[in-house]
Design an enzyme around this catalytic site. Structure first.
Site, PDB file in Angstrom:
ATOM      1  N   THR A 295     -23.034  38.937 -24.856  1.00 19.16           N
ATOM      2  CA  THR A 295     -22.642  37.532 -24.989  1.00 19.16           C
ATOM      3  C   THR A 295     -22.018  37.361 -26.366  1.00 19.16           C
ATOM      4  O   THR A 295     -21.793  38.336 -27.077  1.00 19.16           O
ATOM      5  CB  THR A 295     -23.816  36.564 -24.731  1.00 19.16           C
ATOM      6  OG1 THR A 295     -23.280  35.233 -24.694  1.00 19.16           O
ATOM      7  CG2 THR A 295     -24.885  36.641 -25.803  1.00 19.16           C
TER       8      THR A 295
ATOM      9  N   SER B  17     -20.276  37.951 -20.201  1.00 22.25           N
ATOM     10  CA  SER B  17     -19.408  36.831 -19.882  1.00 22.25           C
ATOM     11  C   SER B  17     -18.414  36.629 -21.011  1.00 22.25           C
ATOM     12  O   SER B  17     -17.239  36.463 -20.791  1.00 22.25           O
ATOM     13  CB  SER B  17     -20.223  35.575 -19.607  1.00 22.25           C
ATOM     14  OG  SER B  17     -21.240  35.425 -20.547  1.00 22.25           O
ATOM     15  N   CYS B  18     -18.846  36.658 -22.250  1.00 22.01           N
ATOM     16  CA  CYS B  18     -17.919  36.420 -23.348  1.00 22.01           C
ATOM     17  C   CYS B  18     -18.271  37.319 -24.517  1.00 22.01           C
ATOM     18  O   CYS B  18     -19.430  37.448 -24.818  1.00 22.01           O
ATOM     19  CB  CYS B  18     -18.001  34.982 -23.804  1.00 22.01           C
ATOM     20  SG  CYS B  18     -16.885  34.617 -25.151  1.00 22.01           S
ATOM     21  N   PRO B  19     -17.386  37.941 -25.214  1.00 20.20           N
ATOM     22  CA  PRO B  19     -15.947  37.859 -24.993  1.00 20.20           C
ATOM     23  C   PRO B  19     -15.455  38.676 -23.816  1.00 20.20           C
ATOM     24  O   PRO B  19     -14.253  38.797 -23.639  1.00 20.20           O
ATOM     25  CB  PRO B  19     -15.362  38.375 -26.300  1.00 20.20           C
ATOM     26  CG  PRO B  19     -16.424  39.175 -26.954  1.00 20.20           C
ATOM     27  CD  PRO B  19     -17.735  38.798 -26.342  1.00 20.20           C
ATOM     28  N   GLY B  20     -16.325  39.198 -23.026  1.00 15.56           N
ATOM     29  CA  GLY B  20     -15.869  39.835 -21.796  1.00 15.56           C
ATOM     30  C   GLY B  20     -15.731  41.328 -21.922  1.00 15.56           C
ATOM     31  O   GLY B  20     -15.489  41.860 -22.998  1.00 15.56           O
TER      32      GLY B  20
END
Ligand SMILES: Cc1cc2nc3c(=O)[nH]c(=O)nc-3n(C[C@H](O)[C@H](O)[C@H](O)COP(=O)(O)OP(=O)(O)OC[C@H]3O[C@@H](n4cnc5c(N)ncnc54)[C@H](O)[C@@H]3O)c2cc1C
Lengths: 380, 79
Positions: A295, B17-20
């Site tokens: 994340t 999910s982020c930054p992926g």
């Protein structure tokens, strides 16, 4: 005596130390448990403040408070640098190399380091707002910047704060409009992958806003080299872009401490993403930016991770089996200009939803920045 | 034994999910020498299109995409 050592007095380490002081209050007072926070900087630094420094809205001093004022008196505070972690013997060495501290449970919360030097020419040719000196230099540069091409380039991934790269062009656009200079400044935003942000919903949101505000977007843009004399960026993909003022999100790196201790090859600690226990050693946790979890490197992540790890450590200190876990919860505010903001919230594997920006959310972000000092104390 | 049976570097981006996963890949690839074989593990379906597209842009070679029970393994060679 059960010894808990926390290295790093930033967001994660400070919240954790205060949570533990509270949860293990009676054990500490009875002399059965020690919670020690070892941190190199006598000041605690709240980095999100740096975003406002280039616009003259905050100063670098606003970002600092003595760590002593923020930690519970039950925490043993040591201002020193940890230079070695020996996970076989469960001990740490401090900067003088003769002081060694034994631990039963260790938490690394040493954050991320900026490394503009990793890209040739970037340190000389680029500016950033990711640290105190960079933010001040950019403030001076921006104050005198009346015309030309301003490029905000996301050079390094992973980097701290998923929101800041998108926020800066929107803020600078608004700020220049207020000064009647926007028409003489061209703004370009660049991002490494094929859309404007790693998170698809943020990418969609930002792309529309950028178009509305006449901010050009270059994707698949991975900076290879900066030529400070020619004021030119060259990319891995073979493109070139000229700039007059380059604001970069510089490459980040973890810590040599982590590499030397064998806890993670590239300076980020390999951990189980739910328990935050190091995969390469016993009795070691990592939280915050230094922990390699899928994340964002964000203060909210450090905060929620600290909550889960505090519970796990307290359980073990009491001889119980720990059960608390971290689910990837991340919350980020996004400034959409100088007086509007939105926010996103998500857990592992979840795609966030971006709300319509509003003034109340902007005020909530500023309010959060003020109340942050209560968060660090473990009160919020 | 093919290269993909024994990658030099494995990037576990499952649940990212982020930054992926692609961002994790880009960050890593920049530090690797030509010829290194990388396995990117991802649970994000769009990685299976994003990653090949980026590899093509950046001039790295896609070796294989393998669908497993709970994730995809994308194998590539750094150029
Ligand atoms: C411009 C900017 C804007 C941001 N905005 C947001 C935002 O809006 N929302 C958000 O959630 N996050 C934001 N962030 C990210 C957030 O600041 C970080 O994710 C957060 O500070 C991480 O906390 P941490 O405890 O891991 O590390 P840090 O807060 O960086 O603290 C690390 C600490 O470890 C100490 N240390 C390091 N090495 C050693 C050693 N060897 N021995 C002893 N001590 C050591 C350091 O001195 C420091 O005190 C922003 C960051 C920046 C730069």
């Amino acid at each position: 005596m059960h010894r808990v050592a926390i290295v790093g007095g930033g967001t994660g380490g400070t919240v954790l130390a205060n949570r533990l002081a509270d949860e293990l209050r009676s054990e500490i007072e009875a002399g059965k448990v020690e919670v020690r926070l070892i941190t190199a900087d006598p000041n605690h630094v709240y980095k999100p403040t740096f975003l406002y420094v280039p616009f003259g809205k905050k100063t670098v001093d606003d970002a600092k408070r003595p760590i002593e004022e923020l930690v519970d008196r039950r925490v043993t505070l040591t201002i020193d640098e940890v230079v070695d972690v020996d996970t076989d013997r469960n001990r740490l060495s401090l900067a003088d190399r003769t002081t060694r501290l034994h631990y039963d449970q260790l938490v690394l919360a040493t954050g991320a380091n900026l490394e503009p030097e990793a890209v040739p020419g970037l340190a000389e040719g680029g500016h950033h707002f990711y640290g105190p000196d960079g933010a001040e230099r950019l403030r001076d540069e921006l104050a005198d910047f009346t015309e030309g091409h301003l490029v905000l380039s996301v050079v390094g991934v992973p980097h701290m704060c998923p929101a800041a790269p998108v926020e800066f062009p929107l803020m600078v656009d608004d700020w220049l409009r207020e000064r009647g200079r926007r028409e003489d400044v061209e703004i370009t935003y660049t991002y490494p992958i094929n859309r404007a942000h790693g998170l698809e919903s943020v990418a969609d949101w930002a792309t529309d806003l950028f178009e509305e505000r006449d901010i050009a977007v270059e994707t698949f843009f991975n900076v290879d080299e900066v030529d400070p004399d020619a004021e030119l960026i060259q990319t891995v993909e073979g493109d070139e872009l000229e700039y007059d003022l380059l604001v970069a999100i510089p490459p980040h790196r973890g810590s040599d401490l982590v590499i030397d201790a064998g806890l993670g090859e590239d300076g980020w600690v390999d951990v189980d993403r739910h328990t935050l226990e190091a995969t390469e050693a016993e009795d070691v946790y990592a939280i915050g930016d230094v922990a390699d979890v899928p994340t964002s490197k964000a203060g909210s992540v450090a905060h929620y991770e600290a909550g889960a790890v505090a519970d796990r450590i307290a359980s073990r200190a009491r001889g119980e089996t720990p059960t608390a876990t971290y689910d990837g919860k991340t919350v980020c505010f996004l400034e959409a200009g100088m007086d509007e903001a939105t926010f996103i919230e998500f857990t592992y594997g979840e795609e966030p939803y971006v709300r319509e920006p509003s003034k109340p959310i902007h005020w909530a972000k500023l309010g959060y920045n003020e109340s942050y000092w209560l968060t660090a104390r473990g009160l919020l | 034994m093919t290269d993909t049976d024994d990658p030099d570097v494995t990037i576990d981006s499952k649940d990212a999910s982020c930054p992926g996963p692609l961002m994790a890949l880009i960050g890593k690839v920049k530090t690797l020498d030509a010829g290194t074989v990388v396995e990117l593990q991802t649970t994000a379906r769009n990685s299976t299109t994003d990653v090949p597209e980026w590899l093509e842009e950046a001039g790295h070679e896609l070796l294989e995409i393998e669908e497993r029970d709970e994730y995809w393994s994308i194998y590539l060679e750094v150029n």
